[in-house]
Design an enzyme around this catalytic site. Structure first.
Site, short mmCIF file in Angstrom:
data_model
loop_
_atom_site.label_atom_id
_atom_site.label_comp_id
_atom_site.label_asym_id
_atom_site.label_seq_id
_atom_site.Cartn_x
_atom_site.Cartn_y
_atom_site.Cartn_z
NE ARG A 50 50.18 31.75 40.85
CZ ARG A 50 50.76 30.55 40.99
NH1 ARG A 50 50.27 29.66 41.83
NH2 ARG A 50 51.82 30.24 40.27
CE1 TYR A 102 25.92 42.67 41.69
CE2 TYR A 102 27.51 40.96 42.21
CZ TYR A 102 27.11 42.03 41.43
OH TYR A 102 27.90 42.44 40.39
CG ASP A 174 27.88 39.78 50.55
OD1 ASP A 174 28.28 40.81 51.13
OD2 ASP A 174 27.95 39.61 49.32
CE LYS A 199 30.07 46.86 45.03
NZ LYS A 199 30.80 45.65 44.63
#
Length: 381
Positions: A50, A102, A174, A199
């Site tokens: 982690r 978005y 972004d 993406k």
């Protein structure tokens, strides 16, 4: 002298960490949950997955170099990255955000951050006066998408960063649509860059991931503490898939853009298409700003058709192009923002931003452009 961008996509600017001795060309997948300690009070530098993982660390190194940052933190999804970013702020803090975001980010703001006491003002961040007027004494962040999703508005990042610095607030950008191949927001004054690695960075529509890249050590420290606490880290195999995708990012982005520009020009001349939104068209309102701050225009475009019936017909009749919600992969996809990506946005806000029943968004893949145009032609017939 540093390497050029195409080389950095594959190797980064420096040498990868010497964690193995086989000479493997492809960085290994360290699929482990924990690491053995050599002794009491001693560590190899890796303790628990982690917190640290060599595969994830290599990916973060290359992303840091591509975005000209100080550090990158990799997350399980793009939305996990956005969620971690917002944990930098407190109840009572105010955010100025791009109005055409978005839909998943708007949902995060409305259903999580507002519940926790934050407030938001949405403005067209391409309008610098609107940005200035929206800032309050308690404004801590200006959150920008450029180009926006899905209406492709362009924000002058240097100008907004200058405004933010005068008012003592951070700027987060972004950069999913353009990637570091075409735009580097940190070079233009931003403090944090956000990516949905799902993406273009990964590029093959087969895994999820997200990044926060920052130029500021104090932000890096806080975000890493947050990942350690919440556990939203990127898994080793997903990190390897994104590493593999990055190797071809520069060549893929060139083809995505080539196809997008050709399709945008073809759509502009079609009788059933009423408007085309692509930042590479000279008629786009943000073309001059894009020329100033970007090296390219990307593979995303949005267009309006004449009727809702035409829009539905296109979605049902495309054959090569696939009706799907994501973007940035080798396959071309077409999306219906009104009921998909922006379904959770209130109807009046959708319509105010130009999203209605006639709006279609395309992610141009790397197929031959004549095949894509032929498919659109038969779907629009």
């Amino acid at each position: 002298m540093g390497y050029q961008r195409e080389t950095v996509c594959i190797h980064g600017q420096g040498s990868r960490e010497a964690v193995e001795s086989t000479g493997a060309i492809s960085f290994p997948i360290y699929q482990t949950a924990a690491y053995a300690h050599p002794g009491v009070g001693r560590s190899t530098g890796y303790d628990y997955n982690r917190v640290q993982n060599p595969t994830r660390k290599e990916l973060e190194r290359i992303m840091t170099d591509l975005e000209h940052g100080l550090d990158t933190i990799a997350f399980a999804t793009g939305m996990a990255a956005v969620s971690a970013l917002m944990e930098l702020f407190m109840p009572g803090d105010h955010v100025v955000a791009t109005d055409d975001l978005y839909g998943g980010v708007i949902r995060q703001f409305r259903k999580v951050n507002e519940k926790n006491g934050m407030t938001f003002t949405y403005v067209d961040t391409s309008d610098l006066q609107a940005v200035e007027e929206a800032i309050r004494e308690n404004t801590k962040l200006i959150y920008i998408e450029t180009p926006t999703n899905p209406m492709m508005k362009v924000t002058d990042l240097q100008a907004v960063s200058d405004i933010a610095k005068r008012h003592g607030c951070l700027v987060a950008v972004d950069n999913t649509f353009l990637t570091p191949c075409f735009q580097n927001p940190l070079d233009l004054g931003a403090d944090v860059v956000i990516h949905s690695a799902t993406k273009y960075l990964e590029g093959h529509n087969d895994t999820l991931g997200g990044f926060l890249v920052t130029s500021r050590a104090e932000i890096s420290d806080k975000i890493r503490e947050m990942v350690k606490t919440t556990g939203a880290c990127l898994a080793p195999f997903d990190a390897w898939l994104i590493l593999r995708g990055l190797k071809t990012l520069s060549v893929r982005m060139a083809k995505h853009q080539e196809n997008a520009l050709a399709v945008a020009r073809w759509l502009t001349g079609h009788p059933k298409v009423t408007e085309v939104f692509y930042t590479g068209l000279e008629t786009h309102p943000g073309y001059a700003v894009s020329q100033k701050q970007c090296r390219g225009y990307g593979g995303m475009l949005t267009f309006h058709v004449d009727t809702q019936e035409t829009a539905h017909s296109v979605l049902e009749r495309v054959k090569l192009i696939q009706f799907a919600e994501s973007l940035g992969g080798t396959e071309s996809l077409i999306t219906y923002p009104y009921t998909q990506t922006h379904a959770d946005v209130p109807d009046e806000k959708r319509r105010a931003n130009g999203i209605d029943e006639r709006t279609l968004r395309m992610s141009l893949g790397i197929e031959h452009v004549q095949d894509l145009i032929a498919d659109l032609g038969q779907a629009l017939a």
